[in-house]
Every structure is written in C-alpha cells, then in structure tokens.
Design a protein around this motif. Structure first.
Motif, PDB file in Angstrom:
ATOM      1  N   ARG A 167       2.022   1.732  19.633  1.00 37.47           N
ATOM      2  CA  ARG A 167       1.064   2.410  20.252  1.00 37.47           C
ATOM      3  C   ARG A 167       1.473   3.933  20.030  1.00 37.47           C
ATOM      4  NH1 ARG A 167       2.339  -0.797  24.748  1.00 37.47           N
ATOM      5  NH2 ARG A 167       3.071   1.187  25.688  1.00 37.47           N
ATOM      6  N   PHE A 168       0.482   4.906  20.147  1.00 36.07           N
ATOM      7  CA  PHE A 168       0.558   6.286  19.754  1.00 36.07           C
ATOM      8  C   PHE A 168       1.339   6.920  20.831  1.00 36.07           C
ATOM      9  CE2 PHE A 168      -1.030  10.783  20.170  1.00 36.07           C
ATOM     10  CZ  PHE A 168      -0.581  10.978  19.007  1.00 36.07           C
ATOM     11  N   SER A 169       1.402   6.755  22.112  1.00 36.88           N
ATOM     12  CA  SER A 169       1.785   7.416  23.237  1.00 36.88           C
ATOM     13  C   SER A 169       3.312   7.374  23.307  1.00 36.88           C
ATOM     14  CB  SER A 169       1.122   7.431  24.511  1.00 36.88           C
ATOM     15  OG  SER A 169       1.116   5.997  24.785  1.00 36.88           O
ATOM     16  N   PRO A 170       3.830   6.062  23.285  1.00 35.66           N
ATOM     17  CA  PRO A 170       5.436   5.814  23.325  1.00 35.66           C
ATOM     18  C   PRO A 170       6.117   6.136  22.013  1.00 35.66           C
ATOM     19  CG  PRO A 170       4.172   3.996  23.870  1.00 35.66           C
ATOM     20  CD  PRO A 170       3.114   4.845  23.285  1.00 35.66           C
ATOM     21  N   ARG A 171       5.169   6.242  20.756  1.00 37.06           N
ATOM     22  CA  ARG A 171       5.897   6.454  19.614  1.00 37.06           C
ATOM     23  C   ARG A 171       5.973   7.979  19.515  1.00 37.06           C
ATOM     24  NH1 ARG A 171       2.215   5.214  14.326  1.00 37.06           N
ATOM     25  NH2 ARG A 171       0.949   6.425  15.887  1.00 37.06           N
ATOM     26  N   CYS A 172       4.941   8.918  20.053  1.00 37.06           N
ATOM     27  CA  CYS A 172       5.041  10.354  19.966  1.00 37.06           C
ATOM     28  C   CYS A 172       5.882  10.845  20.846  1.00 37.06           C
ATOM     29  CB  CYS A 172       3.786  10.782  19.814  1.00 37.06           C
ATOM     30  SG  CYS A 172       2.810  10.359  18.409  1.00 37.06           S
ATOM     31  N   SER A 173       6.224  10.246  21.959  1.00 35.68           N
ATOM     32  CA  SER A 173       7.092  10.644  23.016  1.00 35.68           C
ATOM     33  C   SER A 173       8.478  10.225  22.867  1.00 35.68           C
ATOM     34  CB  SER A 173       6.628  10.333  24.587  1.00 35.68           C
ATOM     35  OG  SER A 173       6.514   9.007  24.560  1.00 35.68           O
ATOM     36  N   GLY A 174       8.939   9.606  22.057  1.00 37.60           N
ATOM     37  CA  GLY A 174      10.096   9.307  21.773  1.00 37.60           C
ATOM     38  C   GLY A 174      10.779   8.046  22.186  1.00 37.60           C
ATOM     39  N   PHE A 175       9.877   7.090  22.812  1.00 37.79           N
ATOM     40  CA  PHE A 175      10.404   6.048  23.614  1.00 37.79           C
ATOM     41  C   PHE A 175      10.554   5.001  22.756  1.00 37.79           C
ATOM     42  CE2 PHE A 175       8.628   8.458  27.129  1.00 37.79           C
ATOM     43  CZ  PHE A 175       9.745   8.522  28.088  1.00 37.79           C
ATOM     44  N   GLU A 176       9.817   4.656  21.679  1.00 40.91           N
ATOM     45  CA  GLU A 176       9.978   3.573  20.681  1.00 40.91           C
ATOM     46  C   GLU A 176       9.665   4.062  19.333  1.00 40.91           C
ATOM     47  OE1 GLU A 176       7.539   0.245  22.168  1.00 40.91           O
ATOM     48  OE2 GLU A 176       5.931   1.093  21.040  1.00 40.91           O
ATOM     49  N   ARG A 177      10.214   3.598  18.137  1.00 40.95           N
ATOM     50  CA  ARG A 177       9.888   3.788  16.945  1.00 40.95           C
ATOM     51  C   ARG A 177       9.894   2.464  16.106  1.00 40.95           C
ATOM     52  NH1 ARG A 177      12.336   8.734  14.264  1.00 40.95           N
ATOM     53  NH2 ARG A 177      10.700   9.666  15.750  1.00 40.95           N
ATOM     54  N   ILE A 178       8.945   1.902  15.543  1.00 39.77           N
ATOM     55  CA  ILE A 178       8.848   0.587  15.037  1.00 39.77           C
ATOM     56  C   ILE A 178       8.127   1.142  13.516  1.00 39.77           C
ATOM     57  CG2 ILE A 178       7.924  -1.693  14.834  1.00 39.77           C
ATOM     58  CD1 ILE A 178       7.686  -1.513  17.756  1.00 39.77           C
ATOM     59  N   THR A 179       8.942   0.817  12.670  1.00 35.67           N
ATOM     60  CA  THR A 179       8.780   0.998  11.092  1.00 35.67           C
ATOM     61  C   THR A 179       8.751  -0.304  10.450  1.00 35.67           C
ATOM     62  OG1 THR A 179       9.637   3.208  11.359  1.00 35.67           O
ATOM     63  CG2 THR A 179       9.150   2.640   9.050  1.00 35.67           C
ATOM     64  N   ARG A 180       7.695  -0.484   9.550  1.00 35.03           N
ATOM     65  CA  ARG A 180       7.950  -1.776   8.752  1.00 35.03           C
ATOM     66  C   ARG A 180       7.834  -1.251   7.286  1.00 35.03           C
ATOM     67  NH1 ARG A 180       3.347  -6.283   8.644  1.00 35.03           N
ATOM     68  NH2 ARG A 180       2.635  -4.601   9.896  1.00 35.03           N
ATOM     69  N   SER A 181       8.960  -1.313   6.444  1.00 34.49           N
ATOM     70  CA  SER A 181       8.630  -1.026   5.048  1.00 34.49           C
ATOM     71  C   SER A 181       8.910  -2.103   4.218  1.00 34.49           C
ATOM     72  CB  SER A 181      10.089  -0.236   4.887  1.00 34.49           C
ATOM     73  OG  SER A 181      11.208  -0.874   5.039  1.00 34.49           O
ATOM     74  N   THR A 182       8.116  -2.008   3.060  1.00 35.63           N
ATOM     75  CA  THR A 182       8.114  -3.238   2.168  1.00 35.63           C
ATOM     76  C   THR A 182       8.628  -2.540   0.587  1.00 35.63           C
ATOM     77  OG1 THR A 182       5.847  -2.972   1.544  1.00 35.63           O
ATOM     78  CG2 THR A 182       6.318  -4.678   3.196  1.00 35.63           C
ATOM     79  N   ARG A 183       9.190  -3.373  -0.081  1.00 29.94           N
ATOM     80  CA  ARG A 183       9.693  -2.895  -1.210  1.00 29.94           C
ATOM     81  C   ARG A 183       9.558  -4.122  -2.461  1.00 29.94           C
ATOM     82  NH1 ARG A 183      15.171  -1.634  -3.935  1.00 29.94           N
ATOM     83  NH2 ARG A 183      14.609   0.189  -4.916  1.00 29.94           N
ATOM     84  N   TRP A 184       9.511  -3.702  -3.857  1.00 32.55           N
ATOM     85  CA  TRP A 184       9.582  -4.440  -4.865  1.00 32.55           C
ATOM     86  C   TRP A 184       9.903  -3.756  -5.967  1.00 32.55           C
ATOM     87  CZ3 TRP A 184       6.694  -4.430  -9.226  1.00 32.55           C
ATOM     88  CH2 TRP A 184       5.465  -3.642  -9.167  1.00 32.55           C
ATOM     89  N   SER A 185      10.603  -4.208  -7.003  1.00 36.31           N
ATOM     90  CA  SER A 185      10.966  -3.408  -8.255  1.00 36.31           C
ATOM     91  C   SER A 185      11.245  -4.665  -9.422  1.00 36.31           C
ATOM     92  CB  SER A 185      12.173  -2.720  -8.220  1.00 36.31           C
ATOM     93  OG  SER A 185      13.408  -3.511  -7.941  1.00 36.31           O
ATOM     94  N   ALA A 186      10.892  -4.248 -10.564  1.00 37.08           N
ATOM     95  CA  ALA A 186      11.224  -5.169 -11.723  1.00 37.08           C
ATOM     96  C   ALA A 186      11.565  -4.131 -12.932  1.00 37.08           C
ATOM     97  CB  ALA A 186       9.877  -5.548 -12.035  1.00 37.08           C
ATOM     98  N   ASP A 187      12.308  -4.807 -13.765  1.00 37.51           N
ATOM     99  CA  ASP A 187      12.963  -4.508 -14.822  1.00 37.51           C
ATOM    100  C   ASP A 187      12.178  -5.295 -16.107  1.00 37.51           C
ATOM    101  OD1 ASP A 187      14.637  -2.486 -13.670  1.00 37.51           O
ATOM    102  OD2 ASP A 187      15.972  -4.140 -13.343  1.00 37.51           O
ATOM    103  N   VAL A 188      11.679  -4.613 -17.014  1.00 37.62           N
ATOM    104  CA  VAL A 188      11.086  -5.431 -18.306  1.00 37.62           C
ATOM    105  C   VAL A 188      11.584  -4.752 -19.537  1.00 37.62           C
ATOM    106  CG1 VAL A 188       8.912  -6.052 -19.348  1.00 37.62           C
ATOM    107  CG2 VAL A 188       9.109  -5.759 -16.746  1.00 37.62           C
ATOM    108  N   ILE A 189      12.333  -5.487 -20.108  1.00 36.47           N
ATOM    109  CA  ILE A 189      12.850  -5.047 -21.583  1.00 36.47           C
ATOM    110  C   ILE A 189      11.929  -5.738 -22.849  1.00 36.47           C
ATOM    111  CG2 ILE A 189      14.781  -4.750 -23.006  1.00 36.47           C
ATOM    112  CD1 ILE A 189      16.577  -4.713 -20.345  1.00 36.47           C
TER     113      ILE A 189
END
Length: 86
Positions: free
Chosen positions: A15-37
C-alpha cells in the motif's frame, strides 16, 4: 560472434501510505541472462553454444515497526559515538 541478452526488473509492492512513510518496503525483482556464442564460417553457423541463468525472482521484505523514528535512533547513536570525549 557472441551475444549477452538479459533483463532485470524490480517493482515496489504494498500500500502507498505505509511504503512512503517508511513502515514497510516490499520489492520484487526478477532477472534472467543468457550467453550465446556462434561460430560462423563462410556465412554459415557451424557451431553454437548457449548458457546463462534462468529466471530468478527475489522478494525483499523490510518492515520497520517504528517507521522513520527507527532510523533516527541509529543516527543518534552514531552521532553520540563520534562526539569528542574530554
């Protein structure tokens, strides 16, 4: 010839209010990579090698019950520790 495609993305959740006031911060990150030769001779691909990392997803959940006051306590402790003593 070599290629290194990849992607990294992150998104804040919650939610916006707890996140901006500093009470909670939840971050989801996704990543992928490849090498092609590719080995190309006379305009034709004669050998190819694929490797890399599969799609990974991380969830970073940081909660501070005291909100912005919790950071203030650490700053005061550091300031008191760096004060000159006589």
């Amino acid at each position: 010839m070599s290629f290194h495609p990849g992607r990294t993305a992150s998104k804040r959740l919650g939610r916006f209010s707890p996140r901006c006031s500093g009470f909670e911060r939840i971050t989801r990150s996704t990543r992928w990579s490849a090498d092609v030769i590719l080995l190309v001779m006379d305009g034709r691909v004669v050998h190819k090698v694929f490797s890399g990392n599969p799609r990974t997803e991380n969830l970073d959940d940081r909660r501070q019950p005291l909100g912005p006051l919790q950071d203030l306590g650490g700053a005061l402790a550091r300031a008191a520790g760096s004060a000159p003593s006589y």
